[in-house]
Design an enzyme around this catalytic site. Sequence first.
Site, PDB file in Angstrom:
ATOM      1  N   ASP A 259       0.845  -1.193   0.000  1.00 35.31           N
ATOM      2  CA  ASP A 259       0.000   0.000   0.000  1.00 35.31           C
ATOM      3  C   ASP A 259       0.880   1.243   0.000  1.00 35.31           C
ATOM      4  O   ASP A 259       1.836   1.322   0.763  1.00 35.31           O
ATOM      5  CB  ASP A 259      -0.917   0.048   1.223  1.00 35.31           C
TER       6      ASP A 259
HETATM    7  C1  LIG Z   1       3.151   8.560  -5.205  1.00 34.14           C
HETATM    8  C2  LIG Z   1       2.941   7.578  -6.320  1.00 34.14           C
HETATM    9  C3  LIG Z   1       1.942   6.617  -6.271  1.00 34.14           C
HETATM   10  N1  LIG Z   1       1.753   5.741  -7.292  1.00 34.14           N
HETATM   11  C4  LIG Z   1       0.684   4.717  -7.248  1.00 34.14           C
HETATM   12  C5  LIG Z   1       1.149   3.344  -6.760  1.00 34.14           C
HETATM   13  C6  LIG Z   1      -0.149   2.676  -6.362  1.00 34.14           C
HETATM   14  O1  LIG Z   1      -0.657   1.933  -7.472  1.00 34.14           O
HETATM   15  C7  LIG Z   1      -1.084   3.832  -6.045  1.00 34.14           C
HETATM   16  C8  LIG Z   1      -1.495   3.865  -4.604  1.00 34.14           C
HETATM   17  O2  LIG Z   1      -2.603   3.058  -4.412  1.00 34.14           O
HETATM   18  P1  LIG Z   1      -2.636   1.736  -3.538  1.00 34.14           P
HETATM   19  O3  LIG Z   1      -3.899   1.727  -2.737  1.00 34.14           O
HETATM   20  O4  LIG Z   1      -1.349   1.558  -2.793  1.00 34.14           O
HETATM   21  O5  LIG Z   1      -2.682   0.567  -4.621  1.00 34.14           O
HETATM   22  P2  LIG Z   1      -3.699   0.335  -5.811  1.00 34.14           P
HETATM   23  O6  LIG Z   1      -5.111   0.642  -5.397  1.00 34.14           O
HETATM   24  O7  LIG Z   1      -3.189   1.032  -7.057  1.00 34.14           O
HETATM   25  O8  LIG Z   1      -3.533  -1.230  -6.073  1.00 34.14           O
HETATM   26  P3  LIG Z   1      -3.758  -2.497  -5.051  1.00 34.14           P
HETATM   27  O9  LIG Z   1      -4.416  -2.026  -3.782  1.00 34.14           O
HETATM   28  O10 LIG Z   1      -4.602  -3.457  -5.841  1.00 34.14           O
HETATM   29  O11 LIG Z   1      -2.361  -3.005  -4.825  1.00 34.14           O
HETATM   30  O12 LIG Z   1      -0.370   5.041  -6.362  1.00 34.14           O
HETATM   31  C9  LIG Z   1       2.566   5.785  -8.417  1.00 34.14           C
HETATM   32  O13 LIG Z   1       2.389   4.991  -9.356  1.00 34.14           O
HETATM   33  N2  LIG Z   1       3.578   6.708  -8.472  1.00 34.14           N
HETATM   34  C10 LIG Z   1       3.807   7.614  -7.487  1.00 34.14           C
HETATM   35  O14 LIG Z   1       4.747   8.436  -7.598  1.00 34.14           O
END
Ligand SMILES: Cc1cn([C@H]2C[C@H](O)[C@@H](COP(=O)(O)OP(=O)(O)OP(=O)(O)O)O2)c(=O)[nH]c1=O
Length: 191
Positions: free
Chosen positions: A68
């Site tokens: 997460d």
């Molecule tokens: C800060 C930041 C976040 N993110 C993304 C990563 C995560 O996919 C998302 C945060 O949401 P999460 O809730 O961590 O994950 P998700 O809903 O995408 O997927 P799952 O719960 O099924 O694993 O933000 C980036 O891709 N780049 C960045 O620089």
Amino acid sequence: MRLILGSGSPRRKDLLAQMGIVPDLILPPDIDEDPRKGELPRPYCLRLAEEKARAVPAGPEDVVLCADTTVALGRRILGKPADAGEAAAFLTALGGRRHQVITGVAVRRGDRVLVRDSVSVVKMKRLSDAELNAYLASGEWQGKAGGYGIQGLAGALIPWISGSYTGIMGLPVAETAALLTAVGYPVWRQA
Ligand SMILES: Cc1cn([C@H]2C[C@H](O)[C@@H](COP(=O)(O)OP(=O)(O)OP(=O)(O)O)O2)c(=O)[nH]c1=O
């Protein structure tokens, strides 16, 4: 032993591939991501990673990997923006200062869950109207904590980080390799 990636995030699949690992199965968990009243970003993020790992159906020998990512502005948790208006508010709040990006990683085998977090500091420049509007129009804010992805256009808005680039993207590969190894998954055999 199967490796189940409990994540719908394409970034996590790509970062796992960077480690030479292809999961046997991808099963995104469905959990309530609302923070508890007064919950601080780091415990929140670790709790969510663990809850995700426990929510994925798996056999006793399977290894489940979940994560997460949470953006924290002081004590404030910035999740995934619901719409462009919220993304604009997040990016305006983040611009011109430093914030933390926390990624909690959870690896489960049977009943045993190991968790670790990776905490990075990110400085985002103060955004001009043109930068903000172009970024919102790109749609890249969608589905990303804090409303940006460092690996895309937003990289040009970030002059400085301290911590883990892969952690900011959603899966810190060093911590992930350590946890997978700790539960007996042959990380380096795959490479
Ligand atoms: C800060 C930041 C976040 N993110 C993304 C990563 C995560 O996919 C998302 C945060 O949401 P999460 O809730 O961590 O994950 P998700 O809903 O995408 O997927 P799952 O719960 O099924 O694993 O933000 C980036 O891709 N780049 C960045 O620089």
